[in-house]
Write a protein that holds these residues in place. Structure first.
Motif, short mmCIF file in Angstrom:
data_model
loop_
_atom_site.label_atom_id
_atom_site.label_comp_id
_atom_site.label_asym_id
_atom_site.label_seq_id
_atom_site.Cartn_x
_atom_site.Cartn_y
_atom_site.Cartn_z
N ALA A 257 -18.55 -81.21 -6.04
CA ALA A 257 -19.72 -80.87 -5.24
C ALA A 257 -20.23 -79.48 -5.60
O ALA A 257 -19.44 -78.54 -5.69
CB ALA A 257 -19.36 -80.91 -3.76
N GLU A 258 -21.52 -79.38 -5.82
CA GLU A 258 -22.16 -78.08 -6.00
C GLU A 258 -23.46 -78.14 -5.24
O GLU A 258 -24.11 -79.20 -5.17
CB GLU A 258 -22.41 -77.81 -7.48
CG GLU A 258 -23.07 -76.44 -7.78
CD GLU A 258 -24.58 -76.49 -7.95
OE1 GLU A 258 -25.11 -77.60 -8.11
OE2 GLU A 258 -25.23 -75.44 -7.90
N SER A 259 -23.82 -77.05 -4.61
CA SER A 259 -25.13 -77.01 -3.97
C SER A 259 -25.73 -75.65 -4.23
O SER A 259 -25.02 -74.67 -4.42
CB SER A 259 -25.01 -77.27 -2.47
OG SER A 259 -26.25 -77.71 -1.95
N ARG A 260 -27.06 -75.59 -4.22
CA ARG A 260 -27.69 -74.33 -4.60
C ARG A 260 -28.55 -73.79 -3.47
O ARG A 260 -29.42 -74.48 -2.94
CB ARG A 260 -28.55 -74.58 -5.85
CG ARG A 260 -29.09 -73.33 -6.55
CD ARG A 260 -30.52 -72.98 -6.19
NE ARG A 260 -31.49 -73.96 -6.47
CZ ARG A 260 -32.47 -73.84 -7.36
NH1 ARG A 260 -32.59 -72.74 -8.05
NH2 ARG A 260 -33.33 -74.81 -7.54
N VAL A 261 -28.29 -72.55 -3.11
CA VAL A 261 -29.16 -71.85 -2.18
C VAL A 261 -30.21 -71.16 -3.04
O VAL A 261 -29.87 -70.41 -3.96
CB VAL A 261 -28.36 -70.79 -1.38
CG1 VAL A 261 -29.31 -69.88 -0.63
CG2 VAL A 261 -27.41 -71.48 -0.43
N SER A 262 -31.46 -71.47 -2.79
CA SER A 262 -32.50 -70.85 -3.58
C SER A 262 -32.88 -69.55 -2.88
O SER A 262 -33.85 -69.48 -2.15
CB SER A 262 -33.69 -71.80 -3.69
OG SER A 262 -34.70 -71.21 -4.45
N CYS B 257 -15.25 -76.71 -4.02
CA CYS B 257 -16.65 -76.98 -4.31
C CYS B 257 -17.31 -75.67 -4.73
O CYS B 257 -16.69 -74.61 -4.68
CB CYS B 257 -17.37 -77.58 -3.11
SG CYS B 257 -17.67 -76.41 -1.76
N VAL B 258 -18.56 -75.76 -5.15
CA VAL B 258 -19.27 -74.59 -5.67
C VAL B 258 -20.59 -74.41 -4.93
O VAL B 258 -21.30 -75.38 -4.69
CB VAL B 258 -19.57 -74.76 -7.18
CG1 VAL B 258 -20.17 -73.50 -7.76
CG2 VAL B 258 -18.32 -75.16 -7.95
N ILE B 259 -20.88 -73.16 -4.56
CA ILE B 259 -22.21 -72.85 -4.02
C ILE B 259 -22.82 -71.80 -4.95
O ILE B 259 -22.17 -70.80 -5.27
CB ILE B 259 -22.13 -72.25 -2.60
CG1 ILE B 259 -21.41 -73.21 -1.66
CG2 ILE B 259 -23.53 -71.93 -2.08
CD1 ILE B 259 -22.18 -74.45 -1.31
N THR B 260 -24.02 -72.05 -5.40
CA THR B 260 -24.65 -71.11 -6.32
C THR B 260 -25.92 -70.54 -5.70
O THR B 260 -26.49 -71.13 -4.77
CB THR B 260 -25.02 -71.78 -7.66
OG1 THR B 260 -25.93 -72.85 -7.41
CG2 THR B 260 -23.78 -72.32 -8.35
N SER B 261 -26.36 -69.40 -6.24
CA SER B 261 -27.63 -68.84 -5.79
C SER B 261 -28.44 -68.49 -7.03
O SER B 261 -27.93 -67.85 -7.95
CB SER B 261 -27.39 -67.60 -4.92
OG SER B 261 -27.94 -66.43 -5.47
N SER B 262 -29.66 -69.00 -7.08
CA SER B 262 -30.52 -68.72 -8.22
C SER B 262 -31.94 -69.04 -7.81
O SER B 262 -32.19 -69.49 -6.69
CB SER B 262 -30.12 -69.57 -9.42
OG SER B 262 -30.22 -70.95 -9.11
N ASN B 263 -32.87 -68.81 -8.71
CA ASN B 263 -34.27 -68.97 -8.39
C ASN B 263 -34.99 -69.60 -9.58
O ASN B 263 -34.86 -69.13 -10.70
CB ASN B 263 -34.86 -67.59 -8.05
CG ASN B 263 -36.34 -67.61 -7.79
OD1 ASN B 263 -37.15 -67.98 -8.64
ND2 ASN B 263 -36.72 -67.22 -6.61
N ASP B 264 -35.70 -70.70 -9.35
CA ASP B 264 -36.36 -71.43 -10.43
C ASP B 264 -37.38 -70.58 -11.17
O ASP B 264 -37.53 -70.69 -12.39
CB ASP B 264 -37.09 -72.66 -9.87
CG ASP B 264 -36.13 -73.79 -9.53
OD1 ASP B 264 -36.61 -74.85 -9.09
OD2 ASP B 264 -34.91 -73.62 -9.69
N PHE B 265 -38.10 -69.74 -10.45
CA PHE B 265 -39.15 -68.96 -11.09
C PHE B 265 -38.54 -67.96 -12.06
O PHE B 265 -39.05 -67.72 -13.14
CB PHE B 265 -40.00 -68.23 -10.05
CG PHE B 265 -40.91 -69.15 -9.30
CD1 PHE B 265 -40.45 -69.91 -8.25
CD2 PHE B 265 -42.25 -69.27 -9.66
CE1 PHE B 265 -41.28 -70.77 -7.56
CE2 PHE B 265 -43.10 -70.13 -8.98
CZ PHE B 265 -42.61 -70.89 -7.93
N ASN B 266 -37.42 -67.36 -11.67
CA ASN B 266 -36.76 -66.41 -12.55
C ASN B 266 -36.11 -67.09 -13.73
O ASN B 266 -36.13 -66.57 -14.85
CB ASN B 266 -35.69 -65.62 -11.79
CG ASN B 266 -36.24 -64.30 -11.31
OD1 ASN B 266 -36.67 -63.48 -12.11
ND2 ASN B 266 -36.25 -64.10 -10.02
#
Lengths: 380, 388, 163
Positions: free
Chosen positions: A76-81, A47-56
Motif C-alpha cells: 500500500a502506498e498513498s500520496r498526500v499532495s 505501508c508507504v505515505i509520500t508527499s509530492s506535487n504534480d506541478f513540481n
C-alpha cells in the motif's frame, strides 16, 4: 493517544540542481539509506505515505514514478499532495488506527526542473487572482508590507532572521546554502517585492527526506531513541488574499493551540526546547513567533533582537538553517520533523541544542501560511 | 478490528454530466458537500476535518484543496488536506478519511472527490502521468494500455467482443435507475455497442467510459458520533491498497494482480471466504467493458478466464445472485477524482437500503473498488453492522 | 454570433498555462542514449541481485530494492515478440508537442529477447487483421541517430513469416 514513534530519518544534501538524478533516484537514495541505517529490509515496512506535487514534478500522478523507489510494489502506498508534515500525520494515523505497525514516510521535490514562479502562479484561481501574476514573491511582499506597517517591525529586524538561519546552516551538512551573511548584505540585496529583497527569500533546492514511523513496542525495539508524537494541530486560512488576515497568521495560531492542548503545553517558550519552522521569507519567521505564542502580536522583531531564538537563546528556532537555507518546497515540513527528531535523539551533532526533550515542527501549504500543520514531539 | 469503528453517515453526489457549464469548481463541489451535510443533518461547523482531492494536474489549479476546500466546503479555519493518486483518488480519499477517524484523531470528517474534466484535457493529462523519456512519445492516454489489456485478455481466454458488450449493456441500463448517473441508456443493445466506432482495437467507443464532471462527498463518523447522527449507517469492514511497478508494463497487465492482492487482504480481514456468497453486491471500477470481466476474476468472483461466463450466466445482473455495478459503474459515470469515491458512495447506499430503483434486495455487505495509476487497486468493504 | 458562443463568452474563461520542464533523465538513460546514438545498441539494466533484466533500463530493481548502475547495463537485441497490440484511432493533444498526434497508429506491447519486462512502442502496422500475439518484431533504426528514442527508433516492424 497511543504512542507513535519516529525510528529514524535520512536526508539528501540539498542542492540547487541535482541534474544527474531523477527525482525517483533521489527518493531511492533516502529510502535505501534508511533501510541500511536501521538494518531493515522492505519487508519490515507496512505501508508507504509520500508527499509530492504534480506541478513540481511535471507529471500527473507524480507518485507513479517513485513506486519502485519506495518499495511499494504489491504494497500500500498513498500520496498526500501537499507538504511533508501532512504526510507525516497521515502516516501516524495509519498506525494509530491499528492498521499498520510501521509506515515509511517520504517527501521529495526538485525545484530545478520547472520555473517555480509560474508553478506558484497556478495556485491562484483563474477567475480573479491569476491574471494579476501573483506568486509567492509578490504575496509575501504584500504580507510583509501590511505586517510591518501595522506593528512597526523594521527591515533590520527581519534581516536578523536571515543572518541567524544562514549562520546556523553552517552546522548542517545537508544545508543547501552554507555561507554566512550580514545584515547589510540582506538590506542591500535587490528589491524583489517591496519591502522584501532577494536575500529575504529562500533559494530553490532539490532534495528528499524519509523516515520510518512505528507503533510503540516496535519503535522501542528498533531504536534506543524513539521520538514520540505528543501534539498535532492543523488549520487552514482563507483562500483569497483579500479574505486573509495578512498581519497575523491566524491559521497557524489555531493549529498551534490545538497542538499545545494535545501536548499539555501552556508556556511554549519555557516548555519547548527547540523549534523547526517553515519560514518562507524573513518577516514570515517573525510572524511565526507571534502565532506560536512565543511573544505578543507585533513583538516578533523585538523577540529576535533579544536573542531568544538564537542557538543559545531560550527557544532556538531553526538550528538546521531553516527554509532560508534549504528549500525543496514540498519536503520542507518533513525536513523540519526530521531535524526535530535528530535534536530529540541527541544526534544533531554541531547543531545540537543541549538536552532537547520537547520540540515543535511546523509545515505549511500554499501561499503565506494558508495551510498549517503543527507537530510536537517528545523524547520520552 | 481497529481503534475506532468508522461509518458513512452522510452522502452527496452531483448529477454527473459531460459539461457543467453552469457552475465553477467551488460551486460544483458545494452541491455535493451541501447534500452530504443535509443528509447527515450536520452543520458545516460540526465537521472536524476535510480531505478533498481531484486529478491533481488536470484543471490546472495547484493546491486545489486550498481553493475548493475553503470556497466550496466548510474548510475555513479547519484542517484541509489533499490526497491525490490518479484514478484511485476517490478511493484513496475514502481510505484516508477512514484512517482519520479510526485513529481517533478526528471524530467526524468530510471527504470530497471532484473533477471538472472538460476544464483540462483528460487524455493529454494522463499521458503526462507516464515517463517523459520512455513512455510518453507513444502512449495514448489511458485507452492505449487498456486496449492492450483487453486484447491480451481476449487472446488468452477467448473472451469475445459480444461478452464485453454485454457489460456496457448491463451497466448503462442499470444507470437508468440511478438519478445521478451520466449516461443512462435503458434501451441499449449489444448491437449498439458493437456497431460503434473502433477507437483502439479491440475497444469500441461504447466499450469505454465517458468523461464526466461532478463531485461526490461522504461524511464519516466514529461509533459514538454515528449513534447521534443516524440509525442507518454503513460501517467500514476493511480498506486495502496494493500498488505495482513504476513501469506498468513491467509485468503482464491484463489480470490486475493488485486487485487480487488487495481483495484477498480485505476478505481475510473481514472474514469473507467466498465473495459471491458472503457479499451481496459489488461496485467495481471498470474503465472498459472488458475490464469488468477481467476484474471479476481478479476479485475472486470467479476463476481466471471465466469472467465472460459469469455474466453470460446472469450472475452479475441486477436479477442475478451477485449484482455488479447497480449504479451503472464507471462505464456510465467517470469524473476521475470522484469516480472511485462514487463506488464507495454507491456501496454505502446499497448497505443502507437507500438505492430506490437500483436497490439490490437484502444487502448486508458490499464491496467498493478503486483502480488507477499504473495498475493500482483499492478495495473497501462495508456492512450494515460494525465488524466483530 | 451563435447563442452558444455568447454563453461561452459569459460563462467561461480560457487559460493556457505553459509550463516547461527540464526533466533529469538519470545516468542510465544518458548511457542508453549514448549507446543508441554512437553504436546503434539497445541497452537494458540487469539487477546484480536477482538477475532480472529490465527494459527500459532503470536505477532501481523494485523487487530487490537494489541499485543498478551503468555497470549493470546489458545489450539487448533489437528483436522481440509481440505480446499485445492495438491501433489507436482517436484524436488527442500530444503533451510533448502541444499539437495533435497523428492517428491511426499501431502500438504494441512486446518483450525484447533477453528482457524480463515488457515495453510499449509504435508498431508499423495499422491493420489489426495483420497483427497477432506471438509475432516477431524488430526495431527499425533511423538513418541518422541523434540520441532520442522515437527519432532513432521510430517504430518496430512485424517480421513477415517465411512461407
Amino acid at each position: 493517544m497511543d504512542k507513535v514513534g519516529i525510528v529514524g530519518c535520512t536526508q539528501t544534501k540539498y542542492e540547487a540542481d541535482k541534474i544527474d538524478q531523477t527525482y525517483s533516484e533521489l527518493v531511492f537514495e533516502v529510502v535505501k539509506k534508511l533501510h541500511n541505517k536501521l538494518g531493515i529490509t522492505n519487508n519490515d515496512i507496512g505501508c508507504v505515505i509520500t508527499s509530492s506535487n504534480d506541478f513540481n514534478d511535471g507529471r500527473t500522478i507524480a507518485n507513479m514514478a517513485i513506486q519502485d523507489a519506495v518499495g511499494s510494489v504489491r504494497k500500500a502506498e498513498s500520496r498526500v499532495s501537499g507538504d511533508g508534515t501532512f504526510a507525516y500525520i497521515y502516516g501516524a494515523m495509519r498506525i494509530l488506527s491499528e492498521s499498520f505497525d510501521t509506515v515509511l514516510v517520504v517527501s521529495h521535490c526538485k525545484c530545478s526542473e520547472v520555473n517555480q514562479y509560474l508553478v506558484n502562479n497556478t495556485i491562484f484561481d483563474p477567475y480573479y487572482q491569476r491574471h494579476l501574476g501573483l506568486d509567492q514573491i509578490s504575496s509575501a511582499g504584500l504580507m510583509a508590507n501590511m505586517y510591518m506597517n501595522k506593528y512597526g517591525v523594521t527591515e533590520e529586524q527581519a534581516a536578523k532572521v536571515v543572518v541567524k538561519n544562514r549562520k546556523n546552516a553552517l552546522n548542517n551538512p545537508y544545508a543547501h546554502l552554507q555561507k554566512e551573511i550580514t545584515i547589510n548584505e540582506v538590506l542591500n540585496s535587490k528589491m524583489l517585492a517591496y519591502p522584501l529583497k532577494e536575500l529575504d527569500f529562500p533559494p530553490f533546492s532539490d532534495g528528499a527526506v524519509a523516515m520510518l514511523l512505528a507503533k510503540e513496542d516496535i519503535a522501542k525495539k528498533m531504536t534506543d531513541t524513539p521520538v514520540w508524537l505528543k501534539g498535532y494541530g492543523s488549520c487552514t486560512d482563507a483562500y483569497y488574499l483579500g479574505h486573509r488576515n495578512m498581519t497575523d497568521l491566524i491559521g497557524l495560531e489555531l493549529a498551534a493551540r490545538e497542538a499545545y492542548k494535545m501536548a499539555n503545553i501552556n508556556d511554549p517558550v519555557k516548555e519547548l526546547d527547540v523549534c523547526e519552522v517553515s519560514e518562507n521569507f524573513s518577516i514570515h519567521e517573525l510572524m511565526i513567533y507571534e502565532a506560536l505564542g512565543f511573544c505578543a502580536s507585533g513583538e516578533g522583531g523585538k523577540f529576535i533582537e533579544e536573542g531568544e531564538t538564537e542557538m543559545n537563546g531560550s527557544i532556538p528556532v531553526n538550528p538546521s538553517g531553516g527554509v532560508l537555507s534549504s528549500n525543496p518546497i514540498m519536503a520542507n515540513g518533513l525536513i523540519r520533523v526530521a531535524e526535530i527528531a535528530l535534536q530529540l535523539k541527541g544526534k544533531a551533532d554541531k547543531r545540537q541544542v543541549p538536552n532537547a526533550k520537547i520540540g515543535l515542527a511546523y509545515g505549511m501549504n500554499g501561499i503565506c501560511s494558508q495551510g498549517n500543520c503543527v507537530l510536537i514531539f517528545g523524547g520520552e | 478490528m481497529s481503534k475506532h469503528d468508522v461509518a458513512v453517515v452522510g452522502i452527496g453526489q452531483t448529477k454527473f454530466r459531460s459539461k457543467r457549464r453552469d457552475v465553477n469548481i467551488p460551486e460544483m463541489v458545494y452541491e455535493a458537500v451541501k447534500m452530504a451535510l443535509d443528509d447527515a443533518q450536520l452543520e458545516p461547523q460540526e465537521i472536524d476535518a476535510i480531505i478533498i482531492g481531484n486529478m491533481d494536474h488536470f484543471e490546472g489549479i495547484n493546491y486545489s484543496e486550498l481553493f475548493c476546500g475553503i470556497e466550496g466546503a466548510p474548510g475555513y479555519l479547519k484542517p484541509v488536506v489533499k490526497v491525490a493518486t490518479g484514478g484511485t483518488t476517490g478511493s484513496s480519499l475514502a481510505i484516508s478519511g477512514y484512517h482519520n477517524v479510526a485513529s481517533g484523531i478526528y471524530n467526524k470528517v468530510l471527504v470530497v472527490g471532484w473533477e471538472k474534466l472538460n476544464e483540462g484535457g483528460a487524455t493529454t493529462g494522463i499521458i503526462t502521468a507516464f515517463d517523459p523519456v520512455w513512455e510518453r512519445p507513444s502512449l495514448a492516454g489511458a485507452l492505449g494500455p487498456l486496449a492492450l489489456m483487453a486484447g491480451m485478455y481476449s487472446a488468452k481466454y477467448g473472451i469475445t467482443p459480444e461478452q464485453a458488450a454485454k457489460v456496457t449493456v448491463k451497466n448503462r441500463s442499470n444507470a437508468a435507475n440511478n438519478p445521478f448517473a451520466h449516461l443512462q441508456m435503458p434501451n441499449i443493445t449489444i448491437d449498439y455497442v458493437m456497431s460503434s466506432q473502433m477507437i483502439s482495437y479491440p475497444l469500441r467507443l461504447h466499450d469505454v467510459c465517458p468523461q464526466s464532471e461532478g463531485a461526490c462527498a461522504l461524511i464519516y463518523a466514529n461509533e459514538e458520533e454515528t449513534k447521534k447522527i443516524t440509525d442507518n449507517p454503513a460501517w467500514f469492514h476493511a480498506v486495502e491498497t496494493a500498488h505495482y511497478y513504476t513501469f506498468g508494463t513491467d509485468d503482464k497487465m491484463y489480470d490486475l494482480p493488485t486487485a487480487a492482492i488487495a481483495s484477498k487482504k480485505a476478505y481475510k480481514k473481514a472474514g469473507i471466504k467466498n465473495p459471491v456468497k458472503d457479499l451481496d453486491v459489488a461496485e467495481i471500477y471498470e474503465p472498459t467493458s472488458w475490464s469488468e470481466l477481467s476484474w471479476t476474476e481478479a476479485l475472486g468472483f470467479c476463476k481466471p478466464g471465466e469472467g465472460g461466463k459469469l455474466l453470460d450466466e446472469g450472475i452479475t445482473l441486477m436479477s442475478g445472485e451477485f449484482p455488479v455495478n447497480p449504479s451503472g459503474g464507471v462505464l456510465s459515470t467517470n469524473p476521475i477524482g470522484a469516480t472511485a469515491m462514487v463506488r464507495v458512495a454507491e456501496a454505502a447506499i446499497q448497505v443502507m437500503g437507500r438505492g430506490e430503483k437500483r436497490q439490490v434486495p437484502d444487502v448486508e455487505k458490499a464491496l467498493a473498488m478503486g483502480f488507477g495509476g499504473s495498475l493500482w487497486a483499492e478495495i473497501l468493504l462495508l456492512g450494515k453492522e460494525p465488524l466483530r | 454570433m451563435s447563442k452558444k458562443k455568447d454563453q461561452e463568452k459569459v460563462f467561461e474563461i480560457k487559460w493556457k498555462t505553459n509550463l516547461q520542464y527540464r526533466y533529469s533523465i538519470g545516468k542510465l538513460a544518458v548511457k542508453f542514449f549514448e549507446e543508441l546514438k554512437k553504436n546503434k545498441k539497445i541497452m537494458g539494466s540487469k539487477c546484480p541481485k536477482c538477475g532480472k533484466v529490465n527494459f527500459p533500463p532503470r536505477a532501481v530493481c523494485a523487487d530487490c530494492m537494489v541499485e543498478m548502475t551503468i555497470d549493470d547495463m546489458v545489450e539487448l537485441p533489437p528483436k522481440g515478440t509481440l505480446e499485445g497490440f492495438t491501433v489507436v484511432n482517436y484524436p488527442f493533444t500530444d503533451p510533448n508537442t502541444g499539437g495533435m498526434r497523428p492517428f491511426p497508429y499501431g502500438y504494441g506491447l512486446f518483450k525484447l529477447d533477453g528482457a524480463d519486462t515488457y515495453t510499449m512502442h509504435f508498431v508499423n502496422e495499422t491493420d489489426v487483421t495483420k497483427m497477432k500475439i506471438g509475432q516477431r518484431v524488430e526495431a527499425v533504426f533511423s538513418e541518422e541517430l541523434i540520441g532520442d528514442l522515437t527519432a532513432d527508433i521510430p517504430y518496430f516492424n512485424i517480421v513477415k513469416e517465411e512461407k
